[in-house]
Structures are given as C-alpha cells and as structure tokens.
Design an enzyme around this catalytic site. Structure first.
Site, PDB file in Angstrom:
ATOM      1  N   SER A 101       1.012  -0.958   0.114  1.00 33.60           N
ATOM      2  CA  SER A 101       0.279  -0.450  -0.033  1.00 33.60           C
ATOM      3  C   SER A 101       0.485   1.343   0.065  1.00 33.60           C
ATOM      4  CB  SER A 101      -0.994  -0.092   1.433  1.00 33.60           C
ATOM      5  OG  SER A 101      -1.926  -1.243   0.954  1.00 33.60           O
ATOM      6  N   LYS A 158      -7.854   2.848   7.663  1.00 32.92           N
ATOM      7  CA  LYS A 158      -6.970   3.652   7.027  1.00 32.92           C
ATOM      8  C   LYS A 158      -7.332   5.189   7.151  1.00 32.92           C
ATOM      9  CE  LYS A 158      -3.828   0.051   4.076  1.00 32.92           C
ATOM     10  NZ  LYS A 158      -3.716   0.194   3.256  1.00 32.92           N
TER      11      LYS A 158
END
Length: 1062
Positions: free
Chosen positions: A948, A991
């Site tokens: 990511s 997130k």
C-alpha cells in the site's frame, strides 16, 4: 519294653482333664492343682526318695468319659496336637528321648478343683477354648474332686505313663507348693479292671491293671498287609479334605503326618495310628468317643480296621460340610456383603475421625469431624459426623436412612415428567436404561456415582425444540408487529454505529417473525382439517352402524329453545367417539439461525451487541471463551470411561441456560488452538458445531446422544482472520468491524461511558460535567485506538480525580460550618465542569502530540496509510534523503519483502520518468548517476510490509529530488505498477479512520476504492475528509504537490499522463 519300665499291675490313677487323652508314644504336659493329684505326686516323690536306684515314676493316665461328643469345638487351632485344640501347649511326640525340647510356653491343662468362682463363665476352660455346652461331666468332676475322682466317670482304659519332668508351683499367698507341672510320656495301653476300696486308697484312686502289649512289639501281621496302602490313601484323602475347611490342620502337624505317611510300613503303623488320633482335633473332625474307642482296642489289626472306617466316615463328613458351606457361601446375598462392607466403612470413618481429632488437638483447634465416608445404618451411607453433636440423634439418622430411597423415587418422578424429544426416542430409552442400572448398583460403588451424574445431565439438558412458550413469551413477542421495531430500538440504545451488524441481525429477526407467522397459519389449517376429518369419520361410522334418524321435532315457540334434530340410536350400537379437543401440534420448523463472525479490533462492541440481541429477543445468553483452548474435549466433552469426565462447553451452555435456543457467544475464536498437541484439534471440533447442515445432530462424547443445535444462535468474535482455518472460516458469515471515528467516540462517551463511570465511582451525576472541547481533546490526545476501552479508562481517571475534589471540598465546608459557627449554606469550592485546560492537571501530559503536521511540511517526507492488524489502521511516515554516490537505493526501518519491492518499483519509475519530472535535461540522461537515495520508515522496531505504500514512496522520492513539500494535511495509499497505474488496496476504512484520528483531512485513494468509502465509512467521517481518487501516479503527484509540480518543467512532456516507456 514293658519290663524295662517295670510297670506294675497295681498303679495310682491320674484322671486327665475333660476331653484330654494320652496315647502311647505321645507326651502331654499337665498342671496339677487338685488335692487328689497333688497327693498322688507327693506320695510318688516320697516313695522315690525312700527307694534306692533309678526308679521311674509310673502312673496311669485315664481319660474322663465323654457324655457329649458334639461339644462346642475350640475357637482356635494353632498347635499340633490334641491338647492344642483346647488352646494349651501340650507336646506329644513319638520320640521318648526328646524330652528337653518339650517345655511348655503357655499354661498347660489344669485339674484345679477348688471352688473359685472368680471366673464362673470359664471354669476350667483353657485359653482360647470356648465354654462347654454341657457342664454335667465337668461340674461333677470338680464337685467330687476334693476327695478323689468318681470312679464311674473314669474310662475303663488308659495309658501307663512315666513322669519325665516335674516342677513345683509356688503361690504368692502361701509358702507351701500350690501344685505341680508334670510332663508325662505314654508307654502302653492298660485296662482298669477294678479300683481299690476307699479305706485302702482314700486320697486318690488306685486300680488293678491288665497291661496290654506295647505297640512296638506288635506290628501289623503280614496277612493284613493290604491294610497299609488302604490306610495311607484314606489318611491322605482326609488330610487333603481338611486343607479346604474352615479349620485346617496346623502346618507343623500336617508336615509331620505327611513324613510319617511317606515311611508307613507294618512295623510303624501302630505308632502312626496313635499319632493320627492324637493330632486330629475333637469334636471335628474326629469325635472324642472315637478316640476312646481307639484307646480301648487291644490289637493292631482291630485299631487299623477301625481307623480306616473312622477316617473314611470323617472324610465323607468333611466333604458334606464343604458342599454345604459352598452352598451357603453362594447363597449369601447382597445384604450380607453390603453389611460387611458397611462395617468396614464405619471402621474407616472412626479411624479418620480419630486422626482428625488428633490433628486438631495438635494444632490447638476445636476437634471437627473427618471428611471421610461414613456408613449409614440399614445398609446405607451416613453423612460425615459433625464432631459428636448429632451422632446420638436417632431421629435424624432414621430420616437420613431414607435419603437413598427418596432420591430414587424423586429421580423416577423427574424421568416421567421430563419432556423427551419425540424425533429421537433413543434419548428416553437411554435415560430409563441407565436408571435401571442405577437401581441395581450399590450406593457405595464407584459406578453408582457415575450413572447418577450421567442421569442428572440427561435431565438437565433441554432436549425438546418446543421450548418457546405459546402465550405471553417469546412466541407471542416474535409474532407481534412491534418485534423488529423493538429489537432495532434496543440495539440502537445499547450501541452507537455498527450499522452493518444491526442490519444483518434485523434481517434474521424479520425472517424469524415470518417463519413464526407461517407456522401459526399452517397450525390453524391443520386444526380445521383435523376437525373436519373427525366429523366426517363420525358421520360415516354412524351410518354404517345402522343409526336411525327421525324427522326433527317442530321448533318450539319458546325463543330460548333452539331447533335440533333428534337422532334415535339402537341401544346395542355403541356411540361414536367424541372428537378430541386437545390442540393439534405440528412439529415446529427448524429455523436455521445464522452463524455470524464479528471481526474487528478490541473495544468495538462485539461482545456487548450479542448480549443486547439476546435481551431484545428474550432469549438466554451464554458466553464461551475459546481463547487458549487446546483440548478437543473442551468442545466435545470427555468420554465417560475417564475419571472426572464431563460434557463439553456446548452441552454445559445448554444446561446453564435451560433452553435449546439460546444466544451463545464464541468469544476469541481466532485464538482457538490448532491441534498442535496430543489432545486433538478443537478448531476441527468446532466445524460440526458451526455447520448448519450438521449441528442438528451434534454428538457430545460424554452424553453419547445427538444434540440439536439448529435453534441456537451462534455469534463468534475475532480480532483477526489470519489465524482461523479455512474450513472454519467458510462456515461463518463474516462481518468486519472497524474502529470508531472521533464523533462516534464522543457520542458513545456521552451516552454510555460517562454515566457508567459516574455510577461505578459513586459521584453524583449533577456534580460532573465535561465540555465538548475537553472530551474531544481527551479522545484525540490521550487515546489513539480503534475502540473505546482506553477512552473509558481515561474518563474513569478524570471522574475519580473529580470525586476526590468533591469529597475534600464537601468535608472542608462541613468542618467550617460545624466547628467555627460559619454559615450553614456556604458555597463549596468545587467546580464540577471539566474543561480542556484541566485535562493535563487531571491526566498528566498528553500522550499523543501533533508531530504529524510538523513532518509533512518537510522536503522528502510523505505520509502513507497502513493497516496494522486487529482492525486498526495507522499513519506511515516515509523519509528520504540523498548523498553523493552511484545511483544506489538504500532501505531501512525493518521492511518486509513486499514493501521493499514497492520501494524499488517507485525508484525505478522515478528514474524512468526523470525527464518528465524535470529531474534531467534529456530523456537519455541519468539524473541519479552521481547520488544515492536512502529511504527510511521510522519506528524501526516494528515490522512493516505490504504493497500500500507505493504511491507514498514515489511522492517522497519526487519531493526529495524536486525540493518540493507535500501539501499540508495530505496522506495517501495505493499500490503502483511500472506502467504508472494506481491499483486498489484493502483496509480502506481502518486507514481512513487512522488518518481522521491523526488530524489529516485530504486523502489520496485509488479510484477503485471509492465504493469502499461509500459503503463502510460513516457519513460524519466522509463530511470531514476530502477524498481524491486517482487512476495514475501522475494524478497522485499533482494532487500531492499541486501546480508547483510543473514549475520549471514543461507539462507537455507528460502528454495525457501517458504510460511509462517500457
């Protein structure tokens, strides 16, 4: 031999004690204390002293006639001769010279004749001998013994014996001798022809004798040699039969007889016969009269033939008694054996109580009863003693005696009243089979307790599926129109947010309501159809039986009378059956409850929402903690063959709730053991529990019967899905929970946490108030988690500190008003409001500062977003720097393989697009030829991995090479490719919430993750954040740097964000 001892034909007679006899070649020890016997010995000693030479002291030992050959035998049989059967040490031997070894060690038979009634119950009994049943012979003997024995009681035959040992017995009360201890050796048989008159022998009897031949001089004639093997076999058979009786011969006597039998011959036969008759006890197996007969027979042939007949008869008697004893032993029933065992238990209890009293006395405590098993009277167990307080209470003991019978009756009543499952008759059959076994087993046996415990479990487990009450219970609530609405209200009251879980649970509740309504509708149809069928059947039978119907009577003019048809029936025809009014019940359909897995970080309400659901449905709730379970038996139960076996956690949950449709929470299922040891795999055992196709017949090892779990609502919780096996994961419907945003935490704190902590810390609700700024500052600067547990702890610390201030201020005000006469209504110096500036005083310095905002304004630094596991997300700072070198890339910060590959991928993409980015003057110029790049991710002790961070790595390298700062408050996530595309990633909600907690307001996300933002994030978080969805790296760079990215370069170099040159 007879002449050697110079046996006269006129000798004094020594009458032996009752049931005593002396045979030739045998030795007997006697204690003489009667007057006639002491006179006899005294005269023999005087005569021996007056005569010259070595003259033997010879007397005639005559037995007393037996009037009761069936007297009670002695109770002990520990010696090896006839006298020993009376409990005396009487040494008899066929070796005359072995005199010194025959000293008695216990008192020999006594002929005491004084009238000492100090022990009237024993008389002349020897130690260990039972009292004689008939005292006529003995009493007459003792009554006439002051002068001399009655001649009529003396047997006609006796044995001439010589005195081989003589000792005087002294008395403590008189200096003169009180008696003699004599040892006599039998020499030969004699016949007492007549006695001298009393005027000639006034002190003791003297008889004229006929001396019979000495045994050794008359061997068995050769014409009768066949009697030797016959006697040997008969005797061996008798000795063998005696071994298995309750009174076997002593081992020494048996060995000596066997040694004589091994050397049996015509010459040794007379001696062996005397030894046999002397050794066998009386009256069993050899009557005393048989011994007298053997003593009176003159020839060896006669004695041998008589011995064979006697031994054969005795052997038959022994065999008969053995058979009778065997039958009696077999006939001893359970009560006798139980009584013996109970007596042993009673003795054990008394010993344990004695030990307990000694221990308590040694420790200085009050004596208490032992904790052992106490036997009951009447074949039952008594409860442990209470230290003597109630041991003599007969009424209480009699009540306790009835406990066992009452217990069985109560158990039988419970079995009859228990509702057993109709679809599984094996359960009822097993219960009654075990109950029959319980009645047959003794209460003290180990099997009794095992069976009783098993029956208790069968009675406690709710087997029937129809446990929902028909009226006023859950059934009525489920069918109600407000059921789903009330459930929604309950879930909203107890939990804020968690919309996905609530939605799924409400869907199932709605389906459950529809199923219940459909079941009731079908039930009403069944009732109507059954009533119609019964009416049709009754009418058909009425017509078939020849019922006669007459015209109906005219209706009455009375309005209260209803017109009816009168049916006249034949009296011989039975009336049709009356339709039953009992309710018709069809089996309730099995509602397949969902098996949910709530996966999320700690403190997000996974456990509490299951409890709220059970409360809203009116069902019982049970929690099973699976964390650390490593044994399959914890789930399936232990088999009953093991000690302390018990059912598994599932069966225990059903017994605890008392329902077969509870809500069972399987907490921490991700921490369940994986079967690495030797106790099986508990996660594999859960496969059957959580499989809707199998759990209707779940098999518990202890119960051994199928349990229906199809009505149970299982809700499992986990913090991560990585440790759950694929087969177990496939059986559950996973609902992932993420953390709360700041607004949600503030709402939860206002509605639930603050009232809870005020109640817990006993602070009045009107004495505490917290501003919104203070609450939000506490959430953002003193906590950083997905759940609210740390928020609750920090709020508890604040409320406790305010409780201290409130108590001190109130005590101070009361002290001033009372002690110094101040105003009674003086205002307290206590401020109930908690403001933002008060938090540092109450909680200390802030645990989390605003370092994120400082770092994101530096050159070469970007902010990424990471998923940290357990439903938590976090921010990821990426730092980069350059130094002279040769174009090498260095990575630090404990990076994994995937994130390292992302870093090399980002470096390669920047190098290949250096011209477009304004880092090189031409496309073929290497902008990194003379420098090295170092990329570092702080918090080096924490492992980092995942794809990511690709976008953030590219932004950090471009920021370093261009000298540009990333826009303030921007964070990013996304995976990149060499072609410059940004691909979607997971954990978007976690997130985004992490960025929200960190104060970031602009997020760069892959365009394909837009659906995750819309579906998972609360509207409050979406309103506060700005989302930029990018397709390529060029879009991400322009969003991160803005228009400054194109300063000093020509944007036309990039074109329409073309793909990289590959």
């Amino acid at each position: 031999m007879v002449n050697e001892y110079n046996i006269n034909t006129v000798l004094p007679v020594l009458a032996l004690p009752p049931n005593q006899i002396l045979f030739p070649n045998n030795i007997i020890s006697l204690q003489l204390a009667s007057k006639h016997s002491t006179n006899l010995i005294s005269d023999l000693l005087a005569e021996s002293q007056n005569s010259s030479g070595n003259k033997h002291l010879i007397v005639v030992c005559a037995p007393i006639r037996s009037q009761d050959d069936h007297a009670t035998p002695p109770t002990s049989n520990n010696n090896d001769n006839n006298n020993n059967q009376s409990g005396l040490v009487t040494d008899k031997s066929n070796i005359p010279n072995n005199q010194n070894s025959n000293t008695p060690t216990t008192p020999p038979p006594s002929d005491r004749d004084d009238d000492d009634d100090s022990n009237p119950t024993t008389g002349n009994l020897k130690p260990g001998q039972a009292p004689h049943n008939s005292n006529s012979t003995k009493n007459k003997y003792r009554a006439e013994a002051n002068n001399k024995p009655n001649q009529d009681q003396i047997f006609s035959h006796g044995t001439a014996a010589r005195i081989i040992r003589l000792e005087r017995l002294s008395s403590s009360t008189s200096p003169s001798p009180s008696g003699y201890l004599v040892v006599l050796e039998g020499l030969t048989r004699v016949q007492l022809v007549s006695f001298l008159p009393d005027n000639i022998a006034p002190r003791y009897p003297i008889a004229n004798l006929v001396v019979l031949p000495f045994p050794s001089t008359e061997p068995l004639p050769q014409t009768h040699g066949h009697l030797v093997p016959l006697l040997q076999s008969t005797t061996e058979a008798l000795l063998h039969a005696m071994d298995t009786t309750t009174t076997p011969l002593p081992a020494l006597t048996k060995r000596r007889l066997k040694s004589f039998l091994s050397g049996l011959s015509p010459s040794t036969l007379p001696t062996l016969l005397d030894i046999l008759f002397s050794s066998l006890p009386s009256p069993f197996p050899l009557p005393f009269s048989s011994k007298l007969d053997h003593l009176s027979l003159p020839t060896t042939v006669e004695r041998t033939e008589a011995a064979i007949a006697v031994f054969s008869r005795v052997r038959e008697i022994v065999d008969v008694k053995k058979r009778i004893q065997g039958r009696v032993t077999e006939a001893v029933g359970r009560k006798q054996r139980e009584w013996v065992l109970l007596q042993q238990l009673k003795a054990i209890r008394e010993e344990l109580e004695g030990l307990a009293r000694e221990e308590d006395k040694a420790n200085g405590r009050t004596p208490t009863s032992s904790r052992g098993i106490a036997p009951k009277s009447k074949g039952k167990l008594l409860p442990p003693s209470d230290g003597g307080q109630n041991e003599n209470n007969d009424d209480e003991e009699e009540e306790e005696d009835e406990d066992d019978s009452d217990d069985l009756a109560e158990l039988s009543a419970k079995l009859k009243l228990k509702q057993w499952p109709a679809e599984n008759p094996l359960v009822r059959k097993t219960a009654y089979r075990e109950f029959r076994r319980l009645k047959k087993s003794p209460p003290q046996g180990a099997e009794h307790g095992v069976i009783r415990n098993y029956l208790d479990w069968l009675l406690a487990v709710p087997w029937c599926a129809t446990t929902i009450p028909a009226e006023g219970g859950e059934g009525a609530r489920v069918k109600g129109r407000e059921f789903v609405k009330e459930a929604r209200r309950k879930l909203d009251e107890d939990h804020f947010g968690l919309e996905k879980i609530k939605k799924r649970l409400l869907e199932w509740l709605a389906v459950l309501r529809l199923q219940e309504e459909e079941y009731e509708r079908l039930l009403e149809l069944d009732k109507k159809k059954e009533l119609q069928d019964r009416a049709a059947t009754a009418a058909s039978k009425l017509n078939d039986d020849g019922a006669k119907t007459v015209p109906a009577i005219e209706p009455s003019t009375d309005e209260s009378t209803t017109s009816k048809a009168v049916v006249l029936r034949d009296p011989s025809v039975p009336a049709p059956p009356v339709p039953s009014t009992a309710p018709i019940r069809r089996p309730r359909p099995k509602s397949r409850a969902p098996i949910l897995l709530l996966c999320g970080p700690p403190g997000t309400g996974k456990t509490s929402i299951a409890r709220s659901l059970a409360s809203s449905m009116g069902r019982s709730f049970h929690r099973i903690s699976l964390g650390g379970v490593r044994d399959e038996a914890e789930i399936r139960g232990h088999r009953r063959t093991y000690v302390a076996a018990m059912p598994g956690a599932i069966a225990q949950a059903l017994r605890t709730t008392g329902r077969n449709d509870p809500v069972i929470l399987l907490d921490e299922i991700d921490k369940l053991g994986n079967g690495g040891g030797t106790h099986g795999d508990p996660s594999a055992a859960m496969l059957e529990v959580l499989d809707p196709e199998q759990n209707w017949c779940f098999q518990d090892h202890y119960l051994g019967l199928p349990l229906d779990l199809s009505n149970v609502l299982f809700i499992a919780t986990a913090n991560t899905l990585d440790t759950i096996s694929d087969p177990l994961y496939d059986r559950m419907e996973v609902i992932e929970l993420s953390g709360y945003v700041h607004d949600e935490k503030a709402h939860i704190a206002r509605q639930y946490l603050i009232p809870k902590q005020l109640t817990f810390n006993a602070l009045p609700k009107d004495q505490f108030e917290m501003t919104d700024d203070a609450l939000m500052h506490l959430i953002t600067h003193y906590t950083r988690e997905a759940g609210v547990r740390t928020v609750e702890r920090q709020l508890g610390a604040v409320i406790r500190a305010k409780a201290v201030e409130f108590s001190e201020a109130r005590d101070a005000a009361l002290g001033v008003g009372v002690g110094e006469g101040g105003e009674a209504g003086k205002v307290l110096t206590y401020d109930k409001v908690v403001r933002k500036e008060d938090l540092e005083r109450l909680l200390g310095v802030e645990r989390y500062d605003a370092e994120v905002l400082d770092r994101e304004n530096l050159v070469g630094v970007s902010t990424g977003l990471a998923y940290q596991g357990s439903g938590n997300g976090g921010i990821l700072h990426i730092e980069s720097t350059s130094m002279p070198g040769s174009g090498h890339l260095s990575l630090t910060g404990q990076l994994g393989d995937v994130i390292s590959e992302s870093a090399h991928l980002a470096f390669a993409w920047v190098k290949s697009h250096a011209y477009e980015l304004g880092l090189a003057d031409a496309r073929d110029v290497d902008a990194f030829k003379n420098i090295d790049i170092h990329v570092h991710l702080p918090a080096g002790s924490i492992k980092k991995d995942g794809p990511s961070a690709g976008v953030a790595l590219v932004v950090a390298i471009v920021s370093l090479m261009r000298g540009l700062r990333v826009r303030q408050g921007v964070a990013m996530t996304g995976e990149i490719t060499l072609r410059g595309n940004v691909t979607p990633v997971g954990g978007i909600k976690e997130k985004v919430l992490a960025a929200h907690r960190a104060g970031l307001r602009t997020l760069l996300l892959p365009y394909k993750n837009e659906k995750d933002v819309v579906a998972d994030l609360p509207q409050s978080a979406r309103d506060e954040l700005t989302f930029v969805y990018v397709h390529t790296i060029w879009e991400a760079l322009e969003a991160a740097f803005g228009a400054r990215l194109w300063d000093g370069t020509d944007r036309r170099r990039v074109g329409d964000f073309a793909e990289s040159r590959l």
